[in-house]
Structures are given as structure tokens and as C-alpha cells.
Design a protein around this motif. Structure first.
Motif, PDB file in Angstrom:
ATOM      1  N   ASP A   1      39.389  48.331  40.119  1.00  0.00           N
ATOM      2  CA  ASP A   1      39.976  47.004  39.966  1.00  0.00           C
ATOM      3  C   ASP A   1      40.586  46.833  38.577  1.00  0.00           C
ATOM      4  O   ASP A   1      39.945  47.131  37.566  1.00  0.00           O
TER       5      ASP A   1
ATOM      6  N   GLN B   1      34.991  40.113  39.641  1.00  0.00           N
ATOM      7  CA  GLN B   1      34.468  41.412  40.062  1.00  0.00           C
ATOM      8  C   GLN B   1      33.266  41.239  40.993  1.00  0.00           C
ATOM      9  O   GLN B   1      33.138  41.947  41.997  1.00  0.00           O
TER      10      GLN B   1
ATOM     11  N   LEU C   1      34.545  40.023  44.394  1.00  0.00           N
ATOM     12  CA  LEU C   1      35.127  41.139  45.139  1.00  0.00           C
ATOM     13  C   LEU C   1      34.035  42.020  45.738  1.00  0.00           C
ATOM     14  O   LEU C   1      34.163  42.502  46.872  1.00  0.00           O
TER      15      LEU C   1
ATOM     16  N   ALA D   1      32.777  40.393  48.870  1.00  0.00           N
ATOM     17  CA  ALA D   1      33.745  40.543  49.958  1.00  0.00           C
ATOM     18  C   ALA D   1      33.673  41.950  50.543  1.00  0.00           C
ATOM     19  O   ALA D   1      33.727  42.136  51.771  1.00  0.00           O
ATOM     20  N   ARG D   2      33.547  42.940  49.689  1.00  0.00           N
ATOM     21  CA  ARG D   2      33.487  44.330  50.161  1.00  0.00           C
ATOM     22  C   ARG D   2      32.176  44.610  50.886  1.00  0.00           C
ATOM     23  O   ARG D   2      32.158  45.348  51.875  1.00  0.00           O
TER      24      ARG D   2
ATOM     25  N   ASN E   1      42.049  45.726  50.318  1.00  0.00           N
ATOM     26  CA  ASN E   1      41.269  46.164  49.164  1.00  0.00           C
ATOM     27  C   ASN E   1      42.175  46.743  48.074  1.00  0.00           C
ATOM     28  O   ASN E   1      41.977  46.488  46.879  1.00  0.00           O
TER      29      ASN E   1
ATOM     30  N   TRP F   1      44.061  43.885  46.263  1.00  0.00           N
ATOM     31  CA  TRP F   1      43.173  43.259  45.279  1.00  0.00           C
ATOM     32  C   TRP F   1      42.982  44.159  44.066  1.00  0.00           C
ATOM     33  O   TRP F   1      43.057  43.713  42.929  1.00  0.00           O
ATOM     34  N   ARG F   2      42.709  45.429  44.330  1.00  0.00           N
ATOM     35  CA  ARG F   2      42.402  46.378  43.257  1.00  0.00           C
ATOM     36  C   ARG F   2      43.536  46.483  42.248  1.00  0.00           C
ATOM     37  O   ARG F   2      43.305  46.569  41.034  1.00  0.00           O
TER      38      ARG F   2
ATOM     39  N   TRP G   1      46.078  36.779  38.815  1.00  0.00           N
ATOM     40  CA  TRP G   1      45.076  36.187  39.705  1.00  0.00           C
ATOM     41  C   TRP G   1      45.137  34.658  39.754  1.00  0.00           C
ATOM     42  O   TRP G   1      44.603  34.046  40.674  1.00  0.00           O
TER      43      TRP G   1
ATOM     44  N   SER H   1      43.146  34.007  43.580  1.00  0.00           N
ATOM     45  CA  SER H   1      41.729  34.372  43.485  1.00  0.00           C
ATOM     46  C   SER H   1      40.917  33.773  44.629  1.00  0.00           C
ATOM     47  O   SER H   1      39.865  34.311  45.008  1.00  0.00           O
TER      48      SER H   1
ATOM     49  N   VAL I   1      39.723  35.849  47.799  1.00  0.00           N
ATOM     50  CA  VAL I   1      38.491  36.647  47.843  1.00  0.00           C
ATOM     51  C   VAL I   1      37.413  35.892  48.615  1.00  0.00           C
ATOM     52  O   VAL I   1      36.735  36.453  49.482  1.00  0.00           O
TER      53      VAL I   1
ATOM     54  N   THR J   1      35.674  36.747  52.176  1.00  0.00           N
ATOM     55  CA  THR J   1      34.211  36.862  52.178  1.00  0.00           C
ATOM     56  C   THR J   1      33.615  36.036  53.301  1.00  0.00           C
ATOM     57  O   THR J   1      32.773  36.510  54.082  1.00  0.00           O
TER      58      THR J   1
END
Length: 239
Positions: free
Chosen positions: A6, A14, A17, A20-21, A113, A116-117, A124, A139, A142, A146
Motif C-alpha cells: 500500500d 492501513q 484496509l 476489508a481484506r 485490492n 487501493w494499493r 485518498w 477513503s 474501504v 468491508t
């Protein structure tokens, strides 16, 4: 040059994110537990099979990626061209072969992803517009994703429950739901009480309001329309 991690250095972003991942990975695990034939089964959403739900989650990732691209380039790229186009997309996705449907989810998640990265810190805060017409900093995408992946992992109707969702996400989801009720005026005469932290939402200044009380998991499950609480009526709609 494509980033390997990222570009954002904001600790809060962070962490968001990461959630979300993790939600994406959880949805993927529940999806992969289903056989191809089981994709034809019902989800927890009325009128949608697991095929419809998986297609929706996949196309949602593509739609959110378009917002991130908008923030990155300054070229307006809406989530969907129209509400009907969104619905047609989902209906089409539900007809895909099992392998194509699974690939849709996997590839769209990777695409989002990467978007975003590769978005640098200074981008943002750029403003984009959601499918509901809200103007938000990118932002916010995210949290949008999520909420989508954690909630719909439960909707796959494959054993996941709100007890699998991190408490911080449940708290924000409940706040979102209560905010939607407040905006619509559907919380009149209703107070929602979370026992763990003694938080109250709804018509809190009304001494005659009916109070629905329970754990964070139970209250959020009920408020999101995914469960019941003894002696309580169905929660108001929030979407």
C-alpha cells in the motif's frame, strides 16, 4: 511503477484496509466451502440464490474499483450507469458457469485490492459519488467494501454468523443502521440498547419508547434484518 504494498502511510487507513481484506478472505472461504451445485441454493436475501449474491459481491468490487480509479485519475467513472444496469448485471452474473462465477469474485477482488494499493496518500481525500448519490472521500470505499463482504458472507447461508464478524465492524455497522433509521424517521418510539458498552441508539429522549436490549452480536443481527430477538418486533428496514 506498480506498488508492491500500500502506498498510503496512514495507520488508520492501513487498519481499515486490513479489515476489508480479512472480510474478503472470509467471504472467499465460505464461498469455497460450497460445491458448484450448492451455488443454486437460496441465500438469506429474499429472491436471491447464492449465485445472485456471489455475482453481486463480485460486481460490487468492480464498481468500487471504478470509484478508486475516479479518485486516482480525476475522470468521473460512476459505480453503475444506472440502477437497472446494476440489476441486469447481477441477473446476468447469476447465469455464469460455476467456474466463471468464482473467477468473477476472485478477479474483481484482486482488481479492487490493486487499485487501493496503488493510490497514494494525497489521493485518498478526493471526492467520489456513491450509487446512492452521496459525495464522499474515496477513503469511504474501504468501509463500503468491508461492510459488503462481512455481511454477505453471512448471507451466503453457509454457516457464517455475526459472531464471526469483528466487534469493531459490528459497532460501525450498527451505527450505520441506526443512522439510516434516524434519517428516515423510522426509529420513532424505538431504543436499541447494547449491553456490553451500554450504548443506546434511536429515540433515546422518548421516555415511552420501546427498548430492545441484547448483546452487540444479537442486536446487530436483529437490526440488520438477519435474526430475531424474543419479544421484539422486526427491526425497521435500513437499506
Amino acid at each position: 511503477m506498480v506498488a508492491r504494498r500500500d502506498l498510503t502511510t496512514d495507520p488508520g487507513l492501513q487498519e481499515a484496509l486490513l479489515q476489508a481484506r480479512r472480510g474478503t478472505a472470509f467471504f472467499a472461504r465460505k464461498l469455497n466451502e460450497l460445491s458448484d451445485d450448492e451455488l443454486d441454493g437460496d441465500s438469506l436475501l429474499a429472491g436471491w440464490t447464492r449465485r445472485h449474491l456471489t455475482a453481486h459481491v463480485g460486481y460490487n468490487a468492480r464498481a468500487i474499483a471504478r470509484l478508486v480509479e475516479w479518485a486516482a485519475t480525476g475522470v468521473e467513472t460512476p459505480m453503475y450507469s444506472s440502477p437497472s444496469a446494476r440489476n441486469q448485471e447481477i441477473d446476468f452474473g447469476a447465469t455464469l458457469s460455476p467456474i466463471a462465477l468464482r473467477n468473477l469474485f476472485d478477479h474483481s477482488a484482486v482488481h479492487l485490492n490493486v487499485e487501493w494499493r496503488d493510490l497514494p496518500d494525497e489521493k485518498w481525500s478526493n471526492q467520489v459519488k456513491t450509487a446512492q448519490g452521496r459525495t464522499v472521500p474515496v477513503s469511504e470505499t474501504v468501509w463500503m467494501r468491508t461492510r459488503e463482504v462481512w455481511l454477505h458472507a453471512v448471507d451466503l447461508n453457509n454457516g457464517a454468523s455475526f459472531s464471526d464478524i469483528p466487534a469493531t465492524i459490528l459497532e460501525r455497522l450498527l451505527a450505520d443502521i441506526a443512522g439510516a433509521w434516524k434519517t428516515r424517521g423510522t426509529d420513532t418510539g424505538l431504543i436499541v440498547h447494547v449491553e456490553e458498552n451500554d450504548a443506546r441508539y434511536g429515540d433515546v429522549s422518548n421516555p415511552d419508547a420501546v427498548e430492545v436490549s441484547g448483546s452487540l452480536i444479537a442486536i446487530t443481527t436483529w437490526a440488520a434484518g438477519r435474526g430475531t430477538i424474543a419479544s421484539a418486533s422486526a427491526a425497521p428496514a435500513w437499506i
